[in-house]
Design a protein around this motif. Structure first.
Motif, short mmCIF file in Angstrom:
data_model
loop_
_atom_site.label_atom_id
_atom_site.label_comp_id
_atom_site.label_asym_id
_atom_site.label_seq_id
_atom_site.Cartn_x
_atom_site.Cartn_y
_atom_site.Cartn_z
N LEU A 83 0.56 -1.17 -0.09
CA LEU A 83 0.08 -0.08 -0.35
C LEU A 83 1.29 1.34 0.12
O LEU A 83 2.07 1.37 0.75
N ASP A 84 0.64 2.07 -0.62
CA ASP A 84 1.11 3.35 -0.86
C ASP A 84 0.49 4.31 -1.06
O ASP A 84 -0.04 4.84 -2.89
N ARG A 85 -0.16 5.13 -0.30
CA ARG A 85 -0.67 6.62 -0.41
C ARG A 85 -2.23 6.31 -0.51
O ARG A 85 -2.59 7.36 -0.96
N TRP A 86 -3.17 5.12 -0.75
CA TRP A 86 -4.62 5.45 -1.23
C TRP A 86 -4.64 3.92 -0.30
O TRP A 86 -4.11 2.57 -0.41
N LEU A 87 -5.96 4.55 -0.08
CA LEU A 87 -6.52 3.88 0.71
C LEU A 87 -7.51 3.13 -0.56
O LEU A 87 -7.91 3.05 -1.71
N LEU A 88 -7.28 1.63 0.07
CA LEU A 88 -8.09 0.99 -1.24
C LEU A 88 -8.94 0.22 -0.10
O LEU A 88 -9.46 0.21 0.93
N GLU A 89 -10.36 0.07 -0.92
CA GLU A 89 -11.64 -1.24 -0.02
C GLU A 89 -12.89 -1.72 -0.83
O GLU A 89 -13.01 -1.16 -2.05
N TYR A 90 -12.89 -2.47 -0.07
CA TYR A 90 -14.08 -4.05 -1.23
C TYR A 90 -14.87 -4.29 0.09
O TYR A 90 -14.96 -4.21 1.18
N GLN A 91 -16.14 -3.67 -1.10
CA GLN A 91 -17.33 -3.87 -0.38
C GLN A 91 -18.42 -5.17 -1.02
O GLN A 91 -18.08 -5.47 -2.53
N ASP A 92 -18.62 -5.89 -0.13
CA ASP A 92 -19.51 -6.99 -0.95
C ASP A 92 -20.78 -6.80 -0.59
O ASP A 92 -21.55 -6.66 0.70
N GLN A 93 -21.78 -6.12 -1.94
CA GLN A 93 -22.74 -5.88 -1.53
C GLN A 93 -24.44 -7.25 -1.53
O GLN A 93 -25.12 -6.28 -0.15
N GLU A 94 -24.18 -7.54 -1.38
CA GLU A 94 -24.72 -8.92 -0.96
C GLU A 94 -24.75 -8.94 0.44
O GLU A 94 -25.61 -9.63 1.09
N SER A 95 -23.56 -8.77 1.06
CA SER A 95 -23.66 -8.77 2.74
C SER A 95 -23.65 -7.66 3.60
O SER A 95 -23.56 -7.54 4.68
N GLY A 96 -23.32 -6.56 2.75
CA GLY A 96 -23.19 -5.34 3.52
C GLY A 96 -21.84 -5.07 4.16
O GLY A 96 -21.65 -4.19 5.04
N ARG A 97 -20.98 -6.61 3.70
CA ARG A 97 -19.31 -6.43 4.66
C ARG A 97 -18.48 -5.38 4.17
O ARG A 97 -18.23 -5.50 2.60
#
Length: 431
Positions: free
Chosen positions: A213-227
């Motif tokens: 990771l280098d200066r960028w936030l990463l986000e993974y969203q699972d739409q089916e479970s809301g997690r």
């Protein structure tokens, strides 16, 4: 340490050599962000300040917090702009990704003049707390490893009993001790009366930066479970901050029972893809684990007699708003300014503080509720999500970021009271 002479003269740092005033004795509970920020402004206005914190020392790390709009102006008025910016995470922006890590959306820190999804002032809560503590430690008394065990107030002051056994008297007491404020329970009633659970749980902790990771936030969203799972950079490039959001309408874990919290997180995040297994592998050896419900505090009044609340203790907007730190900083500025403008009369000062802050708080709490809804798992009877691209949302964000006037308390002998608030006897109004 005994009760100090109420007529003692105080030397106020920053007001020039030899400047001496007499001022009230104010006890502030909580040394995270709201408490030390209030200590700064109370000292500037002439008060003698004691800050009590139940933790044995400042708590490091924590969630990355943001300052936008008027909150940045408050930081600059404190003279701390350079120090805060030097401690920032230097995050370039945020990217949402799919389970394979492919980028879906990109948000830059310079979007919307630095007041967007990722603010140009983004700093770990513990780092901001350290800046504020370093600024106030020589002008305010800090009592670590202690807490308010009981208090009794009368028309002239507040008698406080500390858990360590000491008894002291103060003119005013302010609770800045967070979402689960003990002072709020003591003076206003049980948590259940004021906490509004938004149906989600947030957890975060630092892990080794084995993800490149280098200066960028990463986000993974699972739409089916809301997690969702996130990784975000911090100043120490060898580590990153991991975060999890999960829906939980039945949150029932003691917020002080860390072992139970970790069990809950493992159970609820099982099976989530992307980098989740690698992040969870560090759960037992992290030094700064935190988990709690995503909740707001909603109260009809933030004061009772000579006791008031500030920050999350009074009006938590939840992490879903991204504005909790801004509310704390702005609230501290307004509370100290209005008390001083009211010549330290609590009825007048607290009323004006509430009147100035109510609309600003309301806009930020609405942002928090909307963002929480956007993460809900849609059901067959669920209401459709609002159109976040509409002008109404742009206007709401504007009110949440800049929707409050910051009076110049440095030069005004009195602040111009918002409509409908009382003024002190015999004091002129500024126009």
């Amino acid at each position: 340490m005994g009760v100090k002479d109420p007529e003692q003269k105080l030397t106020i740092p920053g007001d020039g050599p030899g400047t001496r005033v007499s001022g009230p004795r104010v006890l502030v509970a909580g040394a995270s962000i709201a408490g030390p920020a209030l200590a700064h402004w109370l000292r500037r206005r002439g008060a003698e300040v004691t800050v009590v914190e139940r933790a044995p020392e400042l708590r490091p790390g924590g969630q990355a917090v943001d300052a936008r709009g008027v909150a940045k102006e408050v930081i600059d008025r404190m003279g701390l702009g350079a120090a805060v910016r030097a401690a920032c995470t230097d995050t370039a922006g945020a990217r949402t990704v799919d389970a394979e890590g492919q980028v879906l959306e990109t948000f830059r820190a310079d979007d919307h003049g630095g007041d967007g999804f990722i603010a140009d002032i983004e700093i770990l809560r513990g780092d901001l707390s350290q800046v504020l503590y370093d600024d106030t430690r020589d002008g305010a008394e800090y009592l670590f490893g202690d807490r308010i065990a009981g208090l009794t107030q009368d028309a002239d002051g507040v008698d406080v009993v500390f858990a360590g056994g000491e008894r002291r008297r103060f003119d005013l007491v302010v609770g800045a001790d967070g979402l689960h404020s003990e002072l709020r329970v003591m003076v206003f009633g049980p948590h259940e009366r004021f906490l509004r659970h938004l149906g989600h749980v947030l957890a975060f902790y630092s892990v080794p930066n084995e993800f490149g990771l280098d200066r960028w936030l990463l986000e993974y969203q699972d739409q089916e479970s809301g997690r969702s799972a996130l990784l975000r950079p911090i100043q120490d490039a060898t580590r990153v901050m991991a975060m999890f959001y999960l829906p939980s309408a039945d949150f029932d874990v003691d917020y002080r029972d860390v072992a139970a919290q970790k069990r809950l997180l493992r159970e609820r995040m099982a099976g989530l893809g992307w980098l989740t297994p690698e992040i969870l592998a560090h759960l037992d050896d992290t030094p700064d684990f935190y988990l709690d419900e995503v909740a707001q505090v909603v109260m009809d009044h933030w004061s009772s007699g000579r006791v008031a609340l500030l920050g999350d203790a009074a009006f938590s907007s939840s992490p879903m708003s991204g504005q909790g730190t801004g509310l704390a900083l702005v609230g501290a500025y307004v509370l100290a300014g209005e008390l001083a403008a009211a010549e330290w009369d609590p009825a007048t000062g607290f009323a004006r503080y509430e009147a100035r802050m109510r609309s600003f708080v309301g806009a930020n709490q609405e942002i928090g509720r909307l963002n929480a809804r956007s993460r809900d798992v849609p059901g067959p009877d669920a209401e459709p999500l609002p159109d976040f691209a509409g002008e109404w949302f742009t206007e709401l964000v504007g009110r949440a970021v800049n929707g409050i006037e910051l009076p110049d308390y440095e030069t005004a002998p009195d602040s111009e009271a918002p409509a409908g608030t009382p003024s002190g006897p015999g004091r002129p109004q500024c126009g």
